[in-house]
Design a protein around this motif. Structure first.
Motif: not given
Ligand SMILES: [Zn+2]
Length: 192
Positions: A168-185
């Motif tokens: 996806g675009g920049g925003a979609e990729r960033l959101i996907a990454l933030l979703r991926f690392i959410a368990p450690i936040t």
């Protein structure tokens, strides 16, 4: 891609979207009740002043959703995952991701520009890269999560090598990454 990322950090709509995601996570965490005793959870949200946001956002952006068990003798705190806050880091999670990416391969001059643009010292940016390279890669979360990616993610190039794996675009990729690392936040036991 780099200018796209700095535009994103300055975009209020993007931050509103992250807040909505966090609200959704908080609503379902509260429904699940206390993990230890099944007691009812009360709001125990606390104020954070994350750096790296555009000005003009409402004060609702200053709160980290968190809950406390209402039962006497338990009172266990539960802080759900977040798209905005990365453990105790004082900067927004999106910033810890994006600036570390922009840092990659940057010349000294480019780095000075970047620091001036986002108001982060070079030392802080270097610390974030070390966090990705050492702390993140050593976490139990990543030890399991990295198996999701084939071929393996280049750990020396995190988080750039990770965001490239999303589409996806920049925003979609960033959101996907933030979703991926959410368990450690969430919680105080995790990312520092
Ligand atoms: Zn409880």
């Amino acid at each position: 891609m780099q200018s796209l990322y700095s535009t994103l950090l300055a975009d209020a709509t993007f931050h509103e979207l992250l807040l909505v995601f966090d609200q959704d996570i908080a609503i379902s965490a509260r429904r699940e009740q206390c993990l230890l005793c099944r007691g009812v959870l009360h709001s125990g949200r606390y104020r954070r002043k994350p750096r790296g946001r555009p000005s003009g956002l409402g004060e609702e952006h200053d709160w980290r959703f968190s809950f406390c068990c209402a039962r006497d003798g338990c009172r266990t705190r539960r802080t759900p995952p977040s798209f905005r806050f990365l453990g105790r880091k004082v900067y927004l999670a999106a910033m810890v991701v994006l600036i570390a990416i922009m840092r990659e391969g940057a010349t000294a001059a480019r780095m000075r520009q970047l620091s001036a643009l986002v108001g982060v010292s070079r030392r802080t940016v270097d610390r974030w890269r070390m966090w990705w390279r050492d702390t993140f890669t050593a976490s139990p979360f990543w030890q399991i999560g990295r198996a999701t990616f084939m071929p393996p993610v280049d750990q020396d190039r995190l988080p750039a090598s990770l965001i490239e794996r999303f589409t996806g675009g920049g925003a979609e990729r960033l959101i996907a990454l933030l979703r991926f690392i959410a368990p450690i936040t969430g919680g105080d036991r995790h990312a520092r």
